[in-house]
Design an enzyme around this catalytic site. Sequence first.
Site, PDB file in Angstrom:
ATOM      1  N   ASP A 268       0.868  -1.170   0.000  1.00 58.67           N
ATOM      2  CA  ASP A 268       0.000   0.000   0.000  1.00 58.67           C
ATOM      3  C   ASP A 268       0.915   1.233   0.000  1.00 58.67           C
ATOM      4  OD1 ASP A 268      -3.251   0.595   1.526  1.00 58.67           O
ATOM      5  OD2 ASP A 268      -2.075   1.796   0.123  1.00 58.67           O
TER       6      ASP A 268
HETATM    7  C1  GLC Z   1      -4.241   4.379  -0.220  1.00 60.64           C
HETATM    8  C2  GLC Z   1      -5.127   3.208   0.106  1.00 60.64           C
HETATM    9  C3  GLC Z   1      -5.172   2.181  -0.971  1.00 60.64           C
HETATM   10  C4  GLC Z   1      -4.979   2.856  -2.307  1.00 60.64           C
HETATM   11  C5  GLC Z   1      -3.568   3.392  -2.337  1.00 60.64           C
HETATM   12  C6  GLC Z   1      -3.268   4.148  -3.635  1.00 60.64           C
HETATM   13  O1  GLC Z   1      -3.608   4.852   0.930  1.00 60.64           O
HETATM   14  O2  GLC Z   1      -4.950   2.540   1.337  1.00 60.64           O
HETATM   15  O3  GLC Z   1      -6.422   1.497  -0.865  1.00 60.64           O
HETATM   16  O4  GLC Z   1      -5.186   1.943  -3.363  1.00 60.64           O
HETATM   17  O5  GLC Z   1      -3.272   4.220  -1.227  1.00 60.64           O
HETATM   18  O6  GLC Z   1      -4.019   5.324  -3.677  1.00 60.64           O
END
Ligand code: GLC
Length: 739
Positions: A268
């Site tokens: 993430d």
């Molecule tokens: C965010 C989220 C994730 C998302 C990623 C990219 O913090 O937790 O679900 O896909 O970053 O934006």
Amino acid sequence: MGEQISQDRPSKPLRKHGFVSALLERMTLAEKIGQLNQLQGGDAPDAELLEHVRAGAAGSVINSVDPTAIARMQRVAVEESRLGIPLLFARDVIHGFSLVAPIPLGQAATFDPGVLEDCARIAAEEASRNGITWTFAPMLDIARDARWGRIAESLGEDPVLAGRLAAAMVRGFQGESLAEPTSLAACAKHFVGYGAVEAGRDYATTLIPPNEMRNVYLPPFRDAVAAGCATLMTSFSDLDGVPATANAELLDDILRREWGYAGVVVSDWESVSQLAIHGIAEDRCDAARQAMLAGVDVDMASESYADFLAQLVADNRVSEAVIDLAAARVLALKLALGLFDDPRIPNGRGVSDIPESWSSGVYDAAVKSAVLLKNEAATLPLKQGSCKTIAVIGPLADAAHDQMGTWVFDGDPGLSVTCLQALRDRVGDVEFTYAPGLSDSRSRDESGLADAAAVAEDADLALLFLGEEAILSGEAHCRADIDLPGAQELLLARVAATGTPVVVVILAGRPLTLAGALPHCQAMLYAWHPGSMAGPAIADLLFGAAIPSGKLPVSFPRMVGQIPIHYNHKRGGKPASDDSWVHIDDIEPLAPQTSLGMTSFHLDAGFQPQFPFGFGLSYVEFKYRDLSLDRRELKPGEQLTASVTLCNNGDLEAEEVVQLYLCDLVGSVTRPVRELKEFRRVTLGPGEQKQVDFVLHSDQLRFYGRANEEVLEPGEFHLWIGGSSTCELRAGFRLLPPD
Ligand code: GLC
């Protein structure tokens, strides 16, 4: 131009995996690491970013959506880098691109995999026009806590529902073949257990016992993997002391070895470098080591892999073989997407028209996702001509942005049709007056309440559009109090006090506690955040051009103190029942210590939710009768058919979500009081009745037992079929031991 690339650039790509291994052999360590590096893009790539691309130091770019910018970066990758390896362009296309479908929690309320597949397909067709090839959806986190902002993005509290719907979203995003130009690589997230954050507070720790992990949180991911989901994303969260992003037991033992998953695992956002913040890694270098060795292939945005993997290889702390494996997965994904043949370089600004079929798709989803919670004296549907003047009141009545809900980076409010607009456009012979009452959903400024009450006073009916602005749900937007925010309950009470009949429509990103609102209205429709076509869908539902059919994918607590509250709970040794508890207001003075019932309940809330999982009313009355099983005993490997007669006792054609629940009465571990096993939408004409059959295979009785091994244990089962998780029509059968 790049170096002489003819001898390096791969010939017309082979269609076999040999292409990937052949390409890997040509790659330097730096180029392999580059494939594992996901950079933040934006819509004006600067010279530094373009140089990274040219040097092969990036494998994917996140958050670029402008077709011109994407085209520029892809041309540099394909024409100017040494090996011409195309980039992946990633974006959170969660429930639409510029045209927005209901939030996933709302889509889940349709209990209709076809709807979620259609919505994902529409989103993929639109986003791919701009050059997007990778979306970070579906989100599969089982969510039992309405305080958690990301419940909006989830598919609810049930593993079977979430699994079936997630598989449908994967099919929608990925299409018939990933190589199709409108297909996006889907991403099952957040692996795993993110929905169990302590206190419903985002990014907090999660403590999930292995048996609960196996029986509740992992199954939807296994379904997404079985559906061919191309990628998975690790959760931010710390799971029983080991953050998912460094958790080899999850990412290697379970995902790779047990499930045989061959797709890409992406972290993430900066969750690799956050391992140092969690305190599981000394620093970013150690974080990179741990994440790589645990099984995270791609580092999203932290650049820890780019900064430290080469040194870790030089120091023999990470083998190049591990990096080869991760890079091979990324290259295989690009091959599967057909990018070596067609890097999908957008030509020009991209098409911006929205086909009618897309608008009707998201309209259908909004109609089917709305849940009718209350309808006293058949207040709804409103009869044309029954009201000359209708007062439209509330901060969500004309909310082009907020009706779209969370995760709408690319949502276009210009495409929204608001509830006020739609009512005025679609309903003739009625004057719709309007008073927001409050400037926004959080406002406590009471200066507009009198005007709203006056407008209601002069009307035959008051339609109140209440709920949450989009910003109050979604990532990092958790609430400890989940009542209607601001002075909305006061607004409702003031309007109700006029004596004008009241219908409430709630637009929100989570279950709200409604005890302060329900008494002040004759009817309540829960529309979630319904997306671009909120207005037409809600107007048609209110006036009967469409009929509510949604069912709750998540339990609604009476009070926030009941959380976590979910239908598939364990029985416990002293379960409460209707006659086994006393409400706090009914306690006699000097009541003896044991006089209130010694079972599992709250004195001030009881033991049941306000509305249970699977609940939802219609404009007709559906009745269930004659539940029968074609056998009362089942051997492992066999299946039984459960049949019920469903009757539409109303005078309208309507759809019902028929649900089948099981309870395994005795197990080697305690078993939930009920578990959803099958569901299906059934349409019946007025007065029609139909036999509905479900086939239940013994494999659906499997669960993880005391040794956390999947087991199938003989014994008695109860089986219910009905219109919610509290349905009472029950039959029984026995699973026999294997021969
Ligand atoms: C965010 C989220 C994730 C998302 C990623 C990219 O913090 O937790 O679900 O896909 O970053 O934006």
